[in-house]
Design a protein around this motif. Sequence first.
Motif, PDB file in Angstrom:
ATOM      1  N   ILE A  28      -9.658 -28.925  -1.585  1.00  0.00           N
ATOM      2  CA  ILE A  28     -10.239 -30.034  -0.818  1.00  0.00           C
ATOM      3  C   ILE A  28     -10.204 -31.247  -1.736  1.00  0.00           C
ATOM      4  N   THR A  29      -9.508 -32.302  -1.321  1.00  0.00           N
ATOM      5  CA  THR A  29      -9.261 -33.436  -2.227  1.00  0.00           C
ATOM      6  C   THR A  29     -10.072 -34.683  -1.889  1.00  0.00           C
ATOM      7  N   THR A  30     -10.770 -34.683  -0.754  1.00  0.00           N
ATOM      8  CA  THR A  30     -11.560 -35.860  -0.381  1.00  0.00           C
ATOM      9  C   THR A  30     -12.904 -35.427   0.193  1.00  0.00           C
ATOM     10  N   SER A  31     -13.917 -36.266  -0.028  1.00  0.00           N
ATOM     11  CA  SER A  31     -15.255 -35.956   0.494  1.00  0.00           C
ATOM     12  C   SER A  31     -15.406 -36.429   1.943  1.00  0.00           C
ATOM     13  N   ASP A  50      -5.677 -34.629   5.779  1.00  0.00           N
ATOM     14  CA  ASP A  50      -6.081 -34.076   4.476  1.00  0.00           C
ATOM     15  C   ASP A  50      -7.582 -33.821   4.378  1.00  0.00           C
ATOM     16  N   ARG A  51      -8.315 -34.075   5.463  1.00  0.00           N
ATOM     17  CA  ARG A  51      -9.780 -33.885   5.434  1.00  0.00           C
ATOM     18  C   ARG A  51     -10.178 -32.569   6.108  1.00  0.00           C
ATOM     19  N   ILE A  52     -11.380 -32.116   5.776  1.00  0.00           N
ATOM     20  CA  ILE A  52     -11.980 -31.009   6.516  1.00  0.00           C
ATOM     21  C   ILE A  52     -12.213 -31.513   7.940  1.00  0.00           C
ATOM     22  N   GLN A  53     -11.795 -30.712   8.936  1.00  0.00           N
ATOM     23  CA  GLN A  53     -11.965 -31.097  10.344  1.00  0.00           C
ATOM     24  C   GLN A  53     -13.213 -30.403  10.894  1.00  0.00           C
ATOM     25  N   LEU A  54     -14.112 -31.187  11.472  1.00  0.00           N
ATOM     26  CA  LEU A  54     -15.380 -30.647  11.965  1.00  0.00           C
ATOM     27  C   LEU A  54     -15.443 -30.805  13.484  1.00  0.00           C
ATOM     28  N   SER A  80      -2.272 -28.860  10.295  1.00  0.00           N
ATOM     29  CA  SER A  80      -1.126 -29.405   9.544  1.00  0.00           C
ATOM     30  C   SER A  80      -1.029 -28.735   8.168  1.00  0.00           C
ATOM     31  N   ASP A  81       0.072 -29.004   7.475  1.00  0.00           N
ATOM     32  CA  ASP A  81       0.300 -28.396   6.149  1.00  0.00           C
ATOM     33  C   ASP A  81      -0.785 -28.744   5.144  1.00  0.00           C
ATOM     34  N   ILE A  82      -1.367 -29.952   5.279  1.00  0.00           N
ATOM     35  CA  ILE A  82      -2.315 -30.405   4.244  1.00  0.00           C
ATOM     36  C   ILE A  82      -3.770 -30.319   4.685  1.00  0.00           C
ATOM     37  N   THR A  83      -4.017 -29.747   5.867  1.00  0.00           N
ATOM     38  CA  THR A  83      -5.410 -29.616   6.328  1.00  0.00           C
ATOM     39  C   THR A  83      -6.083 -28.472   5.572  1.00  0.00           C
ATOM     40  N   PRO A  84      -7.194 -28.766   4.868  1.00  0.00           N
ATOM     41  CA  PRO A  84      -7.835 -27.702   4.079  1.00  0.00           C
ATOM     42  C   PRO A  84      -8.495 -26.636   4.952  1.00  0.00           C
ATOM     43  N   GLY A  85      -9.135 -27.076   6.069  1.00  0.00           N
ATOM     44  CA  GLY A  85      -9.814 -26.103   6.916  1.00  0.00           C
ATOM     45  C   GLY A  85     -10.458 -26.772   8.113  1.00  0.00           C
ATOM     46  N   ILE A  86     -10.863 -25.941   9.088  1.00  0.00           N
ATOM     47  CA  ILE A  86     -11.506 -26.435  10.316  1.00  0.00           C
ATOM     48  C   ILE A  86     -12.828 -25.698  10.476  1.00  0.00           C
ATOM     49  N   ILE A  87     -13.903 -26.464  10.713  1.00  0.00           N
ATOM     50  CA  ILE A  87     -15.234 -25.868  10.838  1.00  0.00           C
ATOM     51  C   ILE A  87     -15.790 -26.173  12.225  1.00  0.00           C
ATOM     52  N   ILE A  88     -16.333 -25.144  12.880  1.00  0.00           N
ATOM     53  CA  ILE A  88     -16.977 -25.317  14.185  1.00  0.00           C
ATOM     54  C   ILE A  88     -18.488 -25.194  13.970  1.00  0.00           C
ATOM     55  N   SER A  89     -19.222 -26.200  14.423  1.00  0.00           N
ATOM     56  CA  SER A  89     -20.676 -26.207  14.216  1.00  0.00           C
ATOM     57  C   SER A  89     -21.402 -25.548  15.396  1.00  0.00           C
ATOM     58  N   SER A 102      -4.287 -21.072  13.581  1.00  0.00           N
ATOM     59  CA  SER A 102      -4.784 -20.981  12.202  1.00  0.00           C
ATOM     60  C   SER A 102      -4.180 -19.788  11.479  1.00  0.00           C
ATOM     61  N   GLU A 103      -3.981 -18.697  12.205  1.00  0.00           N
ATOM     62  CA  GLU A 103      -3.362 -17.514  11.596  1.00  0.00           C
ATOM     63  C   GLU A 103      -1.892 -17.791  11.276  1.00  0.00           C
ATOM     64  N   GLU A 104      -1.237 -18.518  12.181  1.00  0.00           N
ATOM     65  CA  GLU A 104       0.190 -18.810  12.001  1.00  0.00           C
ATOM     66  C   GLU A 104       0.426 -19.737  10.805  1.00  0.00           C
ATOM     67  N   TYR A 105      -0.457 -20.764  10.644  1.00  0.00           N
ATOM     68  CA  TYR A 105      -0.264 -21.765   9.581  1.00  0.00           C
ATOM     69  C   TYR A 105      -1.189 -21.554   8.366  1.00  0.00           C
ATOM     70  N   SER A 106      -1.950 -20.449   8.356  1.00  0.00           N
ATOM     71  CA  SER A 106      -2.885 -20.115   7.258  1.00  0.00           C
ATOM     72  C   SER A 106      -3.894 -21.236   6.988  1.00  0.00           C
ATOM     73  N   ILE A 107      -4.505 -21.738   8.068  1.00  0.00           N
ATOM     74  CA  ILE A 107      -5.568 -22.747   7.942  1.00  0.00           C
ATOM     75  C   ILE A 107      -6.893 -22.044   8.243  1.00  0.00           C
ATOM     76  N   PRO A 108      -7.820 -21.984   7.288  1.00  0.00           N
ATOM     77  CA  PRO A 108      -9.082 -21.280   7.543  1.00  0.00           C
ATOM     78  C   PRO A 108      -9.900 -21.960   8.653  1.00  0.00           C
ATOM     79  N   VAL A 109     -10.389 -21.145   9.583  1.00  0.00           N
ATOM     80  CA  VAL A 109     -11.311 -21.624  10.615  1.00  0.00           C
ATOM     81  C   VAL A 109     -12.660 -20.957  10.346  1.00  0.00           C
ATOM     82  N   MET A 110     -13.715 -21.802  10.237  1.00  0.00           N
ATOM     83  CA  MET A 110     -15.041 -21.304   9.875  1.00  0.00           C
ATOM     84  C   MET A 110     -16.081 -21.741  10.898  1.00  0.00           C
ATOM     85  N   LYS A 111     -17.215 -21.034  10.908  1.00  0.00           N
ATOM     86  CA  LYS A 111     -18.308 -21.370  11.828  1.00  0.00           C
ATOM     87  C   LYS A 111     -19.610 -21.529  11.058  1.00  0.00           C
ATOM     88  N   THR A 112     -20.480 -22.413  11.586  1.00  0.00           N
ATOM     89  CA  THR A 112     -21.827 -22.570  11.031  1.00  0.00           C
ATOM     90  C   THR A 112     -22.808 -22.733  12.188  1.00  0.00           C
TER      91      THR A 112
END
Length: 315
Positions: A28-31, A50-54, A80-89, A102-112
């Motif tokens: 993760i390269t940006t806040s 390049d950001r975390i997607q919420l 995308s190639d540079i997306t660090p991850g996607i979070i669902i609130s 996410s499985e196809e492009y290896s992008i972590p999908v997380m929940k909170t």
Amino acid sequence: MAKVRVADIIQKFNLELVSGEEGIHRPITTSDISRPGLEMTGFFDYYPADRIQLLGMAEITFSQRLTSEERKQRMEKLCSDITPGIIISRDLPVPEELIEASEEYSIPVMKTPMKTTRFSSRLTNYLEYKLAPTTAVHGVLVDVYGVGVLITGSSGVGKSETALELVKRGHRLVADDCVEIVQQEEGSLIGHAPDLIEHLLEIRGLGIINVMTLFGAGAVRSHKRITMIASLELWDQHKHYDRLGLDEEKVKIIDTEITKITVPVRPGRNLAIIIEVAAMNYRLKNMGVNTAQQFTSKLANAIEEHSNHDHTQFN
């Protein structure tokens, strides 16, 4: 080496990993955090990939109104190639199309379970701290009357001995020998000790001592904002030292300017007391009381009155 990876925020915020496990070591390269609302409508021209997607209530509810084909297309573009991850609130349901992409492009999908705005604020604060510019300085950091004083100087000049005397006088040690500095925001430098040498002081002739064990928990603190630098240097009789305190020297650390005083060292000078008084004087100046300027003004007035008196007598 990446400072923060997706795995770190999963651990820090106890996130549930839904899919895309292969990508949890993405950096993760940006806040900055992105809420991809416009992207859900199909507008990807300015997508900050390049950001975390919420995704919150608005994004998920909108995605449910799309056709399956539209949803699949949008979710693939989110990954995308540079997306660090996607979070669902809010523990909202994760669209099946997002899991597949996410499985196809290896992008972590997380929940909170946290609400979107609250989670966004906490994650931003955490990332800003972790991604802040850092440096390390050779010196000793002590909390003197609430002022973070960074004591610098060449090796063997007496920095650690001065810090020991300050601790004996009731002040608190933050770091000895190596001070790690984080610029959390412009104008704010936070200093702390590396984990390996936390609470330790090295005194020549004695060796390494543990300040917390010897003097108690009240003699140490984990971090402190640096507001002043006291530079110790061996007395040079040919050098002019400031005797009034009018010249205020500044030193730049990262992007922040810090007030610096130079303290000449020679036998008979009690450096700890000088640093104590310097810290108190710094606080006075911050309150608007500048003794040096007051003295200079009084002196100028006295000279003016004296010259006026002489001029009157002469007339």
